[in-house]
Design a protein around this motif. Structure first.
Motif, PDB file in Angstrom:
ATOM      1  N   VAL A  41       1.435 -12.731  11.082  1.00 34.89           N
ATOM      2  CA  VAL A  41       1.065 -13.264   9.522  1.00 34.89           C
ATOM      3  C   VAL A  41       1.281 -12.368   8.122  1.00 34.89           C
ATOM      4  N   ALA A  42       0.845 -10.680   8.674  1.00 33.04           N
ATOM      5  CA  ALA A  42       1.953 -10.454   7.039  1.00 33.04           C
ATOM      6  C   ALA A  42       2.011  -9.017   7.675  1.00 33.04           C
ATOM      7  N   ALA A  43       3.155  -7.678   7.622  1.00 33.47           N
ATOM      8  CA  ALA A  43       3.911  -6.853   7.876  1.00 33.47           C
ATOM      9  C   ALA A  43       2.851  -5.765   6.851  1.00 33.47           C
ATOM     10  N   LEU A  44       2.286  -4.983   7.726  1.00 32.85           N
ATOM     11  CA  LEU A  44       1.691  -4.227   6.314  1.00 32.85           C
ATOM     12  C   LEU A  44       2.483  -2.382   6.422  1.00 32.85           C
ATOM     13  N   ASN A  45       2.199  -2.158   5.360  1.00 32.42           N
ATOM     14  CA  ASN A  45       3.160  -1.279   4.178  1.00 32.42           C
ATOM     15  C   ASN A  45       2.926   0.122   4.887  1.00 32.42           C
ATOM     16  N   ASP A  46       3.885   1.000   4.766  1.00 30.13           N
ATOM     17  CA  ASP A  46       3.291   2.683   5.576  1.00 30.13           C
ATOM     18  C   ASP A  46       2.199   2.648   5.230  1.00 30.13           C
ATOM     19  N   GLY A  47       1.311   4.146   6.040  1.00 24.37           N
ATOM     20  CA  GLY A  47       0.119   4.977   5.566  1.00 24.37           C
ATOM     21  C   GLY A  47      -0.782   3.160   5.604  1.00 24.37           C
ATOM     22  N   MET A  48      -0.918   1.679   5.659  1.00 29.41           N
ATOM     23  CA  MET A  48      -1.573   1.214   6.371  1.00 29.41           C
ATOM     24  C   MET A  48      -2.705   0.546   7.580  1.00 29.41           C
ATOM     25  N   ASP A  49      -3.214   0.697   7.516  1.00 28.86           N
ATOM     26  CA  ASP A  49      -4.245   0.653   9.176  1.00 28.86           C
ATOM     27  C   ASP A  49      -4.792  -0.478   8.933  1.00 28.86           C
TER      28      ASP A  49
END
Length: 311
Positions: free
Chosen positions: A237-245
């Motif tokens: 669906v979408a890639a998470l940014n660094d730091g996201m959980d």
């Protein structure tokens, strides 16, 4: 629904009488160390031509321990959450926004409950229950409006879960290393492994036919994935940014995915699958003196957001 006999657990997990004089999150100075210190805040969400905005931020827990895991009740200005007591164990609480009141749901000083949420049908509230004193073995339990709490399915040890298919199945995070996503049929007890190396955020669609979760690739980069119960397919669906959980999907009135919220450090972001292809900053809470945004929850109508920050 199977009826499993865990008499010692059921006695401990019996619903405590609501006590409006109690306040979650208040601990004595010698409370045991263990879970991280976190607090829950609420704010109003508003939508406009330029996206969503946050206003009226308000802290609703008193500090001094682990206050976390908010989950809104359907069609109600209220949410469940967990709060750590003096024993170091967590209990379930309910917070009603309009009256700014807290009500204790469980009172189990020897065992912890986690991940409260409304359960389908007559199941009442469901949660993860410790079933041994070490806290290493956990199961999904439910507490009906009347009657004793009971295990949903004999599948353990679990960390997180989501109701699917009108309460007939569960998507669960099996506490292995790395974590595994399993599909559990409640009536038969049959299980099926769906994915490995998954994260802690499991979110169903309103009709319970899709399950959104996070999965890391070999480099450790995480993406939000979607499991379709009808086809059995898993897609990105979408890639998470660094730091996201943790993330929270919000759906339109037709049940289609409209927007996804996530956070990193002090910033709340949103992502629109049908619109922008990047995470867009909504609000930087460092302006409010806050950091360590870990979890969040949004109500059905998209008007309230509950946010969890480090103390």
């Amino acid at each position: 629904m199977k009826n499993f006999v865990w008499l010692f657990v059921l006695a401990l997990a019996a619903c405590g009488a609501p006590d409006q004089s109690e306040t979650a999150g208040v601990q004595s100075q010698d409370a045991p160390a263990g879970l991280p210190g976190t607090d829950i805040y609420i704010a109003t969400l508003s939508s406009g031509a330029d996206g969503v905005s946050v206003s009226g931020l308000n802290r609703i827990t008193e500090g001094g321990g682990y206050d976390n895991q908010p989950y809104f009740l359907a069609s109600t200005d209220a949410f469940y959450f967990v709060s750590e007591g003096d024993s170091g164990k967590t209990d379930l609480w309910r917070y009603d926004i309009l009256s700014a009141s807290q009500t204790r749901v469980t009172n189990t000083p020897s065992f912890s409950e986690y991940s409260p949420k409304p359960a389908p049908g007559d199941y009442g509230v469901s949660y993860i229950q410790e079933i041994d004193e070490s806290g290493e073995t956990t199961q999904v339990y439910h507490m009906p409006g009347s009657g004793e709490p009971a295990a949903v399915a004999e599948f353990k040890p679990l960390g997180y879960y989501a109701w699917l298919a009108d309460g007939q199945q569960l998507g669960v995070f099996l506490r292995t290393e790395p974590g595994e996503l399993h599909l559990v049929d409640i009536e038969s007890g049959e299980t099926r492994k769906l994915a490995s190396n998954i994260g802690r955020s499991l979110q169903p669609s309103p009709d319970g036919q899709r399950l959104y979760f996070t999965q890391a690739d070999d480099s450790g980069a995480q993406s939000i994935m979607m499991f379709d119960l009808d086809s059995g397919d898993i897609s990105a669906v979408a890639a998470l940014n660094d730091g996201m959980d943790f993330f929270w999907p919000h759906f339109d009135d037709a049940g289609s995915l409209e927007r996804i919220f996530s956070g990193a450090d002090s910033v709340l972001y949103d992502y629109m699958p049908s619109g922008n292809t990047n995470w867009r900053p909504v609000h930087d809470f460092s302006e409010d003196g806050l950091s360590g945004l870990t979890r969040l929850a949004v109500n059905e109508s998209g008007t309230w957001i509950a946010l969890v920050f480090d103390e």
